[in-house]
Design a protein around this motif. Sequence first.
Motif, mmCIF file in Angstrom:
data_model
loop_
_atom_site.group_PDB
_atom_site.id
_atom_site.type_symbol
_atom_site.label_atom_id
_atom_site.label_comp_id
_atom_site.label_asym_id
_atom_site.label_seq_id
_atom_site.Cartn_x
_atom_site.Cartn_y
_atom_site.Cartn_z
ATOM 1 N N LYS B 3 0.856 -1.203 0.000
ATOM 2 C CA LYS B 3 0.000 0.000 0.000
ATOM 3 C C LYS B 3 0.885 1.244 0.000
ATOM 4 O O LYS B 3 1.748 1.403 0.865
ATOM 5 C CB LYS B 3 -0.896 0.019 1.235
ATOM 6 C CG LYS B 3 -2.029 -0.985 1.191
ATOM 7 C CD LYS B 3 -2.948 -0.778 2.379
ATOM 8 C CE LYS B 3 -4.102 -1.768 2.298
ATOM 9 N NZ LYS B 3 -5.049 -1.615 3.415
ATOM 10 N N GLU B 9 -3.611 9.858 -2.275
ATOM 11 C CA GLU B 9 -4.581 8.816 -2.614
ATOM 12 C C GLU B 9 -3.916 7.451 -2.409
ATOM 13 O O GLU B 9 -2.814 7.214 -2.884
ATOM 14 C CB GLU B 9 -5.003 8.974 -4.083
ATOM 15 C CG GLU B 9 -6.087 8.012 -4.506
ATOM 16 C CD GLU B 9 -6.394 8.158 -6.003
ATOM 17 O OE1 GLU B 9 -6.841 7.181 -6.609
ATOM 18 O OE2 GLU B 9 -6.155 9.260 -6.557
ATOM 19 N N LYS B 11 -2.999 3.720 -2.947
ATOM 20 C CA LYS B 11 -2.979 2.785 -4.085
ATOM 21 C C LYS B 11 -2.360 1.472 -3.633
ATOM 22 O O LYS B 11 -1.422 1.462 -2.839
ATOM 23 C CB LYS B 11 -2.165 3.361 -5.244
ATOM 24 C CG LYS B 11 -2.844 4.565 -5.914
ATOM 25 C CD LYS B 11 -2.002 5.055 -7.087
ATOM 26 C CE LYS B 11 -2.595 6.296 -7.728
ATOM 27 N NZ LYS B 11 -3.785 6.052 -8.543
ATOM 28 N N TYR B 13 -0.481 -2.062 -4.710
ATOM 29 C CA TYR B 13 0.328 -2.693 -5.762
ATOM 30 C C TYR B 13 0.583 -4.146 -5.407
ATOM 31 O O TYR B 13 0.936 -4.467 -4.271
ATOM 32 C CB TYR B 13 1.668 -1.968 -5.923
ATOM 33 C CG TYR B 13 1.525 -0.658 -6.659
ATOM 34 C CD1 TYR B 13 1.670 -0.585 -8.032
ATOM 35 C CD2 TYR B 13 1.218 0.503 -5.976
ATOM 36 C CE1 TYR B 13 1.528 0.618 -8.715
ATOM 37 C CE2 TYR B 13 1.065 1.711 -6.646
ATOM 38 C CZ TYR B 13 1.224 1.763 -8.010
ATOM 39 O OH TYR B 13 1.065 2.956 -8.668
ATOM 40 N N ASP B 26 2.101 4.416 -14.073
ATOM 41 C CA ASP B 26 0.649 4.265 -13.875
ATOM 42 C C ASP B 26 -0.100 5.597 -13.902
ATOM 43 O O ASP B 26 -1.324 5.622 -14.014
ATOM 44 C CB ASP B 26 0.369 3.593 -12.518
ATOM 45 C CG ASP B 26 0.710 2.119 -12.558
ATOM 46 O OD1 ASP B 26 0.910 1.599 -13.680
ATOM 47 O OD2 ASP B 26 0.781 1.503 -11.488
#
Lengths: 196, 68
Positions: B3, B9, B11, B13, B26
Amino acid sequence: MNREQISAILSEKVVGIAGCGGLGTHAAMSLARAGVGTFFLVDFDIVQENALDRQCFYRNQAGRLKMNALKENIEDANPEAKVYAFDVRLCPSDVAELFQSCDVLVEAVDAAKTKQTIIESAIRQMPGTPVVSGAGLAGYGRTEELKVYRKNNLYICGDLKSQVSDDLPHLAPRIALVAAMQANTVLEILLREEDA
Amino acid sequence: MIKITVNEEEKNYQGQEVTVQDVLDDLSGNTSIFIVFLNDTFVDRLQYLSQTLSNGDELTVFPLVTGA
């Protein structure tokens, strides 16, 4: 703080302007009128007639070095200002040498890659000096998308996405808005430092 | 699952290893020129291509586009 107090503080301050085009000319003129005492201007280019639609120069200045023409305009607006102008194409090693004595550096070049070089050099070589950059200002309207982004001593004004293209050209109002945001951020930094 | 917070924000992975370059790849946008901070530290482009991220890292990414 009243206007006299603000003027007294700003008259002692030094601002570097890297790039004397649309952003640099408008930001510098605004800061000169506010009362900033000393400027270090850096640009290697000449004033071109086809850029007068977005840069704070005049037709009779076409063909002159931008940094000399801007020096003249600043001194006209604020005769008390000291202006040091350098005809230099900035490279990484020049950044600290030219701007080390500045309280704030305004990054105001056009190419994104050059912006990156100047910002990176300034952060590495003079980490204590705030850098106020402008990026993402092409086109018109969308005023509400213009913001000041900040991390540590780096401030970036603009929308971070409007790339200049045939369909999204440079236009004076949005450039002047971002330049005014840069100038306003510079004042905030200079006056906050003094207030602390 | 790793994380990472990118521009405030969160995200997620998948995978053993995530690099700053993976995150930049990305990000949708019209530039490949960035200024990057990992947590509170500036990471220049010579370093960030291979900089490995850890769970909980905060990445601040400023895309740079044309000025004037």
